[in-house]
Design an enzyme around this catalytic site. Structure first.
Site, mmCIF file in Angstrom:
data_model
loop_
_atom_site.group_PDB
_atom_site.id
_atom_site.type_symbol
_atom_site.label_atom_id
_atom_site.label_comp_id
_atom_site.label_asym_id
_atom_site.label_seq_id
_atom_site.Cartn_x
_atom_site.Cartn_y
_atom_site.Cartn_z
ATOM 1 N N LYS A 171 -3.765 13.472 3.713
ATOM 2 C CA LYS A 171 -5.228 13.610 3.657
ATOM 3 C C LYS A 171 -5.689 14.726 4.593
ATOM 4 O O LYS A 171 -6.551 15.530 4.239
ATOM 5 C CB LYS A 171 -5.902 12.272 4.008
ATOM 6 C CG LYS A 171 -5.744 11.237 2.894
ATOM 7 C CD LYS A 171 -6.199 9.839 3.278
ATOM 8 C CE LYS A 171 -5.862 8.852 2.160
ATOM 9 N NZ LYS A 171 -6.244 7.464 2.449
ATOM 10 N N GLN A 192 -7.871 3.765 7.343
ATOM 11 C CA GLN A 192 -6.687 3.611 6.510
ATOM 12 C C GLN A 192 -6.248 2.147 6.477
ATOM 13 O O GLN A 192 -6.147 1.488 7.514
ATOM 14 C CB GLN A 192 -5.553 4.517 7.032
ATOM 15 C CG GLN A 192 -4.325 4.562 6.150
ATOM 16 C CD GLN A 192 -4.572 5.206 4.777
ATOM 17 O OE1 GLN A 192 -5.450 6.050 4.626
ATOM 18 N NE2 GLN A 192 -3.807 4.795 3.789
ATOM 19 N N ASP A 230 -14.321 6.320 0.770
ATOM 20 C CA ASP A 230 -13.300 5.551 0.051
ATOM 21 C C ASP A 230 -13.918 4.751 -1.086
ATOM 22 O O ASP A 230 -13.200 4.261 -1.968
ATOM 23 C CB ASP A 230 -12.616 4.551 1.006
ATOM 24 C CG ASP A 230 -11.229 5.007 1.436
ATOM 25 O OD1 ASP A 230 -10.583 5.757 0.676
ATOM 26 O OD2 ASP A 230 -10.801 4.588 2.526
HETATM 27 N N1 GUN Z 1 -4.385 2.334 1.652
HETATM 28 C C1 GUN Z 1 -3.860 2.534 0.421
HETATM 29 N N2 GUN Z 1 -4.714 3.272 -0.338
HETATM 30 C C2 GUN Z 1 -5.788 3.521 0.442
HETATM 31 C C3 GUN Z 1 -6.997 4.236 0.214
HETATM 32 O O1 GUN Z 1 -7.268 4.779 -0.861
HETATM 33 N N3 GUN Z 1 -7.851 4.287 1.277
HETATM 34 C C4 GUN Z 1 -7.593 3.679 2.450
HETATM 35 N N4 GUN Z 1 -8.511 3.754 3.423
HETATM 36 N N5 GUN Z 1 -6.480 3.000 2.686
HETATM 37 C C5 GUN Z 1 -5.583 2.928 1.678
#
Ligand code: GUN
Length: 295
Positions: free
Chosen positions: A52, A96, A119
């Site tokens: 990211k 996350q 998100d």
């Molecule tokens: N863990 C697995 N996929 C995601 C996601 O798309 N966003 C976040 N914040 N955590 C995750």
């Protein structure tokens, strides 16, 4: 059979985003700023967050990574969330997941200002999505819809079977696939651990979206010839031939299923790169104040 190249589509979209950002900067606007909070050292989460941060660089965004140790308390994490909610330079942020067991994920998600929830996990964004209002769409479902759109895969009136009912993928992608828009307008069945006759239901599907986290679950005998297969699984399985000691495996028995399909997403290189790309798009929208105008 057409292999859906998520990496290529994601690279194209990131270039489009980068061009938009440079235009914004040339007009004297600030670069969109994404922050991420990472609690602990889960291997998968470390990798996702690193991707990211790299994607932010490719898009011309500012990024901030806030690390907290495994033993951080829920109160400390909520304080960090509150700081980002109130930081005028941060356009959007994510926490996350998964979080350590002693922290309530739901409490943390609900503490995020929905206007910065890139998100798309906050109940306000989920609710707005489900009734078709402008919102931050959660990243994996949005990435799947974008892939179907870019490959011009027909969905209207098709039978779409979603395997899995998670809040992050199964539920929102089922909701998007039944919305009255294209891609969408499909007849959707959601299968889960309590579903009876799952194999028979899959055999009726024109489109299968597999998001169970069970490697190789979808086998050739479950797939109608000509079906479209979207594989969301990314389970790490041991692989002694790799330096890392593992490889990613999808929910679909790719080698035996692929020859039957009209379209299929590989793992890796299918849905995964699109997920990050959708987050970048949401961050751009946040920077532009496009969904929730700034005061
Ligand atoms: N863990 C697995 N996929 C995601 C996601 O798309 N966003 C976040 N914040 N955590 C995750």
């Amino acid at each position: 059979m057409t292999l859906i190249d998520g990496k290529k589509v994601a690279d194209e979209i990131k270039q489009e985003i980068a061009a938009t950002v440079e235009k914004m900067v040339a007009e004297g606007k600030k670069r969109p700023h994404l922050a991420a909070i990472l609690v602990g050292h889960d291997g998968g989460s470390e990798t996702y967050v690193a991707h990211k941060v790299r994607a932010c660089e490719q898009c011309g965004f500012t990024s901030t990574l806030i690390r907290m140790e495994d033993d951080a308390t829920e109160a400390q994490l909520l304080e960090a969330v509150e700081r980002l909610n109130n930081d005028p330079d941060v356009d959007g942020f994510i926490v996350q997941l998964p979080l350590p067991k002693h922290i309530s994920e739901q409490k943390v998600i609900e503490a995020i200002d929905y206007r910065k929830d890139v998100d798309g996990f906050h109940p306000i964004n989920v609710g707005r999505m489900s009734i078709g209002l402008p919102c931050y769409l959660s990243a994996t479902p949005a990435g799947i819809i974008e892939l179907l759109a870019r490959y011009e895969i027909p969905t209207k009136g098709k039978h779409c079977v979603v395997l899995g009912r998670s809040n992050i993928v199964g539920k929102p992608v089922a909701s998007l696939m039944m919305q009255k828009h294209i891609p969408g307008d499909a007849t959707v069945t959601v299968c889960h651990s309590a579903t009876v006759n799952l194999k028979e239901i899959c055999r009726e599907a024109d489109i299968i979206i597999a998001a169970l986290g069970q490697p190789g679950f979808v086998t050739a005998d479950m797939v109608k010839p000509g079906a479209v297969i979207v594989d969301v699984g990314t389970t790490r399985v041991p692989d002694a031939t790799r330096k890392s000691g593992f490889r990613l495996r999808g929910d679909v028995d790719f080698d035996n299923v692929a020859p039957l399909c009209s379209y299929i997403t590989p793992v890796p290189g299918g849905v995964g790169p699109m997920t990050i790309c959708s987050l970048m798009r949401n961050t751009l929208l946040a920077g532009q104040g496009a969904i929730y105008p700034r005061n």
